[in-house]
Design an enzyme around this catalytic site. Structure first.
Site, PDB file in Angstrom:
ATOM      1  N   ASP A 120      24.838  53.171  23.324  1.00 25.53           N
ATOM      2  CA  ASP A 120      23.695  53.391  23.574  1.00 25.53           C
ATOM      3  C   ASP A 120      22.900  52.836  22.487  1.00 25.53           C
ATOM      4  OD1 ASP A 120      24.863  55.881  25.044  1.00 25.53           O
ATOM      5  OD2 ASP A 120      24.757  56.999  23.211  1.00 25.53           O
TER       6      ASP A 120
ATOM      7  N   VAL B 282      20.509  58.808  10.329  1.00 24.03           N
ATOM      8  CA  VAL B 282      22.690  58.228  10.201  1.00 24.03           C
ATOM      9  C   VAL B 282      21.954  56.444  11.114  1.00 24.03           C
ATOM     10  CG1 VAL B 282      23.679  58.575  11.427  1.00 24.03           C
ATOM     11  CG2 VAL B 282      23.482  59.776  10.190  1.00 24.03           C
TER      12      VAL B 282
END
Length: 417
Positions: A117, A327
């Site tokens: 990703d 994150v």
């Protein structure tokens, strides 16, 4: 034209949906099978693209892999190869989880830097640092992580961040090291606990699963086992958020709601009625959702994987929401696609401010990763007209039977080649 989804907005999702095994767990469990000679069986495997991709990685390392329904059987040879296939590994991020098992079992590994990703930098520094402390030499050579150890010994390892991947790779090497390894600031995610459960079933000695301190006493060898993958909390929460966005009534089964307590609390904050059972939960939303504030954090915090869906909910909520990403720094690329759908959103560093509007407007949009793709489909469910979502292969990597499940809940979604 690439395969895409046509999503017609306006439907209220109702019904029941069962989730299968967790993507973030099954791939690591498959890698763990390399640690023991013989055949390990993993059940409740999700029907997603990443499972056969991982099977190809393992076959390249000398394992025999059989896929049958929701069952994966992996036979690890007496001497696995240590050089992971470049073409297979480059396709998805989780393939790097073979690094720990190869170092543990073979005392050496060569694994291509992974793909996957596009959600920002996810360096392997902590993976390498932990393996070095166990006695391995680690370098980056020609696009590959190369590790070699004459022997592995226990160590006191302090992670700078509770990285799931680093925790898992260090853990899978440490189970076959000499002596005791302590991992401080370890990831506490249910997927890490699931891996610990399987490793213990294989004969490993691990204490502290689910806490921030893991203590591993190395053993000389592991044995094969049979293990059932935990339910996918990210997929389950996606259905819960979809119910809230569409003012629906959806019951989700096959997941432990204890893995989603903060998410379910946020759904309650948005105005949903949430009831829990031993095997799932029900979300009923009667009115327009209320604005919510969300900050992503490692477990037990709000999962970064659900941040796109939280933005989708905020986009049609009553009021202004603040979404903070702690994150992955590039995950707000999704906001640009949401703005194509008319979302009133702006980003500033790690923060997104979303002012809710009553309805989004359809447009062609492109998914950049698994969760962004799912988030865009959910946004299409609350947009007027027909939204075209492209690059849906990302969604197929993480969501089993995504279109079929949406259709069973009453959504008007079509896959077009």
């Amino acid at each position: 034209m690439s395969e895409h989804f046509l999503v017609t907005g306006g439907a209220r999702l109702t019904g029941n949906v069962a989730v299968t095994g967790a993507k973030n767990s099954v791939l690591k469990l498959m890698a763990a099978a390399l640690l023991a000679e013989g055949t390990s069986t993993i059940t409740n495997c999700p029907d997603i693209l990443d499972v056969p991709l991982m099977a190809e990685v393992l076959r390249g390392l000398g394992a025999t892999v059989e896929l049958e329904g929701d069952v994966v059987r992996i036979t690890s040879p007496d001497e696995p190869k240590y050089d992971a296939d470049f073409a297979a590994v480059r396709q998805f991020r989780a393939s790097v989880c073979v690094l720990g098992p190869l170092v543990g079992r073979c005392r050496r590994a060569k694994v291509a830097l992974p793909g996957g990703d596009a959600i920002g930098s996810r360096p392997l520094d902590m993976h390498q640092a932990g393996l070095r402390q166990l006695g391995a030499e680690c370098t980056i050579e020609h696009g590959c992580v190369v590790a070699e150890a004459k022997a592995l010994h226990g160590a006191d390892i302090h992670l700078e961040f509770p990285s799931v991947g680093a925790t898992e790779n260090i853990l899978m090497a440490a189970v076959l090291a000499d002596g005791v390894t302590t991992i401080h600031n370890a990831a506490r995610e249910p997927d890490v606990v699931d891996l610990c459960t399987m490793l213990v079933q294989m004969g490993a000695e691990i204490e502290g699963a689910g806490t921030s301190t893991l203590t591993v006493t190395g053993v000389s060898a592991l044995h094969p086992t049979e293990h059932r993958v935990i339910g996918d909390r990210i997929v389950a929460a996606t259905w819960g958020l979809a119910a809230a966005m569409t003012r629906g009534d959806v019951t989700v089964t096959g997941v432990d709601p204890e893995h989603l307590q903060l998410v379910l609390h946020k759904l309650h904050d948005a105005g949903a009625t949430v009831t829990q059972s031993d095997d799932g939960f029900r979300v009923v939303q009667y009115e327009r959702p209320k604005a919510i504030n969300v900050a992503t954090l490692p477990f037990p915090g709000f999962p970064t994987d659900l941040q796109p869906m939280a933005i989708g909910l905020a986009a049609i909520a009553d009021g202004t929401s603040m979404i903070t990403e702690n994150v992955f720094e590039a995950r707000f690329r999704f906001v640009e696609e949401m703005m194509r759908l008319g979302a009133d959103a702006r980003t500033d560093g790690h923060h997104a401010v979303v002012r809710g509007i009553r309805q989004l407007s359809s447009a062609p949009v492109w998914s950049s990763d698994i969760r962004a793709g799912a988030g865009l489909v959910l946004a299409g469910l609350v947009a007027d007209g027909v939204t075209e979502v492209y690059d849906v292969f990302h969604i197929d990597r993480g969501y089993p039977l995504f279109v079929e499940n949406l259709q069973s809940l009453g959504a008007e979604v079509e896959r077009v080649s």
